[in-house]
Design an enzyme around this catalytic site. Structure first.
Site, PDB file in Angstrom:
ATOM      1  N   HIS A 185       0.943  -1.120   0.103  1.00  0.00           N
ATOM      2  CA  HIS A 185      -0.152  -0.018   0.049  1.00  0.00           C
ATOM      3  C   HIS A 185       0.859   1.175  -0.088  1.00  0.00           C
ATOM      4  O   HIS A 185       0.498   2.212  -0.514  1.00  0.00           O
ATOM      5  CB  HIS A 185      -0.823  -0.043   1.311  1.00  0.00           C
ATOM      6  CG  HIS A 185      -2.065  -0.892   1.012  1.00  0.00           C
ATOM      7  ND1 HIS A 185      -3.165  -1.243   2.046  1.00  0.00           N
ATOM      8  CD2 HIS A 185      -2.699  -1.583  -0.158  1.00  0.00           C
ATOM      9  CE1 HIS A 185      -3.838  -2.157   1.564  1.00  0.00           C
ATOM     10  NE2 HIS A 185      -3.503  -2.290   0.318  1.00  0.00           N
TER      11      HIS A 185
ATOM     12  N   HIS B 248      -3.829  -6.024 -10.981  1.00  0.00           N
ATOM     13  CA  HIS B 248      -2.635  -5.357 -10.520  1.00  0.00           C
ATOM     14  C   HIS B 248      -1.561  -5.560 -11.327  1.00  0.00           C
ATOM     15  O   HIS B 248      -0.565  -4.952 -11.667  1.00  0.00           O
ATOM     16  CB  HIS B 248      -2.271  -6.078  -9.286  1.00  0.00           C
ATOM     17  CG  HIS B 248      -2.964  -5.259  -7.969  1.00  0.00           C
ATOM     18  ND1 HIS B 248      -2.658  -4.121  -7.463  1.00  0.00           N
ATOM     19  CD2 HIS B 248      -3.808  -6.018  -7.114  1.00  0.00           C
ATOM     20  CE1 HIS B 248      -3.424  -3.854  -6.623  1.00  0.00           C
ATOM     21  NE2 HIS B 248      -4.202  -4.929  -6.179  1.00  0.00           N
TER      22      HIS B 248
END
Length: 430
Positions: free
Chosen positions: A265, A400
């Site tokens: 993150h 992703h």
């Protein structure tokens, strides 16, 4: 990077996109197994949204080869498998989001549907999933799908009415089905993906409100909490946005709310704050003056805490607040976001170290994560880089990994789909 590097990224993207048609099932897109085949699991909203977004990127990417943005299929057939090309898959995703996933009574979208009869199996209205509705609709609209306009308008209205909190400048986590009871918890993960979604929505609609809100969220989380916490991003909060640093200490490997600092993150935020800065700086805007410094600091902290810290290559999943590994398994999405952060930082700083790091991380991905026989990426490895499934079973989606393959060849602004659409128009006009 060299032409050979660009070609390698394109080949990886092609391999991923070939998996899209096989994931389309009645009602949406399925969670995939290790062979890229649909599983019998419930259909999560976020998977269907992310695969719709990927299909839109595939369609727009294919238009560069065909020279036409109007075509619903790919002229070369290089990204299509079976009978469905990317344009048809976008329409399939829109069918799902305008159909069985939509709550026709209360508005918004169900969190999950049963594979067999498409009845809702998770009825909470989740900020995480609703952010991806905005992203999917924005990307479909950028790819020229007319029905996406109504979907995006409703998704943004739901954001305005139920998720956006004007006072703190952040978003709520979830509600019950009827929007009568909100969850006391707040999370940086849903906020982070809402930043991405709002930037995409602003590009798709031309409405600057959404990029301004994206900037507010990034400033509060990164320039505020992360800066004050040694560039380790607090993930969990009370309803009044007080950090809960020990949240889920008893469930450290949680897929969405793990304990401690989530290395991936920090890397994802590094890319997003640079994207928000570029969006807000467009046309002479003020931008986020702190963004480049913060993005470098976030990424450097994540690399120092997370990369090969236990003697084996790869990024650990989480650390404690002193930077010590907590969950040492390697998640594919963390590596993908490292590549994305490096791409953004290479552009923002003009420092060659980021392309060198990206090359190192791509070598690791090619050796350990990319399944060259089946096209997908292994979603989880243990500390010895052996395939594992403690947190992630199978290989749910492509989001992703696909964005990692595209990001270095696109600008910081606009967002993925709009950037590909602009590039496609420029290509067609030549």
């Amino acid at each position: 990077m060299s032409a050979a590097d660009r070609d390698a990224r394109a080949r990886r993207a092609d391999a991923l996109l070939r998996l899209l048609p096989g994931s389309a099932v009645p009602g949406g897109f399925a969670w995939l197994d290790d062979d890229g085949r649909p599983t019998g699991r419930d259909l999560p909203l976020w998977v269907t949204c992310r695969m719709t977004h990927c299909a839109a990127l595939g369609e727009l990417r294919g238009s560069l080869a065909s020279g036409s943005l109007a075509s619903g299929s790919l002229a070369s057939g290089s990204l299509a498998s079976g009978s469905l090309a990317s344009g048809a898959l976008v329409e399939h995703g829109l069918d799902a989001l305008l159909g069985p996933f939509h709550d026709d009574r209360h508005g918004g979208w169900w969190a999950a549907l049963a594979r067999d009869d498409l009845t809702p199996t998770a009825t909470r209205k989740e900020g995480y999933g609703h952010a991806f509705v905005v992203l999917a609709a924005s990307s479909a609209l950028a790819a020229g799908h007319d029905r996406a306009q109504a979907l995006l308008a409703e998704a943004l209205a739901v954001q305005e009415e139920h998720f956006w909190e004007e006072g703190p400048g952040l978003v709520r986590e979830s509600w019950d089905a009827a929007w009568t009871s909100g969850e006391d918890y707040r999370g940086a993960n849903a906020t982070m993906h809402t930043v991405e979604a709002y930037l995409a929505a602003s590009d798709a609609t031309g409405d600057d409100l959404w990029r301004a809100r994206a900037g507010r969220m990034a400033q509060r989380v990164v320039d505020g909490w992360a800066r004050a916490n040694g560039w380790r991003v607090p993930e969990h909060f009370t309803a009044s946005w007080e950090p809960l640093l020990e949240h889920h200490a008893d469930a450290p490997a949680h897929p969405f709310r793990p304990y401690g600092a989530t290395v991936g993150h920090a890397l994802e935020w590094a890319r997003l704050v640079l994207a928000a800065d570029a969006a807000l700086s467009a046309d002479g805007g003020e931008g986020l003056p702190w963004a480049t410094e913060a993005a470098v600091a976030l990424a450097e902290r994540a690399v120092a805490d997370g990369w090969a810290v236990d003697g084996a290559p790869g990024f650990v999943y989480t650390t404690d607040w002193e930077g010590r590994p907590v969950v040492d398994h390697r998640m594919h999405w963390v590596l993908a976001e490292a590549v994305g952060a490096a791409a953004a930082l290479a552009v923002a700083t003009d420092d060659p170290v980021w392309d060198r790091r990206a090359q190192q991380w791509w070598r690791y991905a090619d050796e350990h994560l990319v399944d060259h026989a089946r096209g997908s990426w292994r979603h989880e490895l243990d500390a010895r880089n052996v395939p594992a499934s403690t947190t992630w079973e199978g290989r749910p989606d492509l989001y992703h990994a696909l964005q990692a393959c595209l990001v270095r060849d696109l600008p910081l602004h606009p967002s993925f789909a709009t950037a590909l659409a602009v590039t496609g128009r420029e290509h067609a006009d030549r």
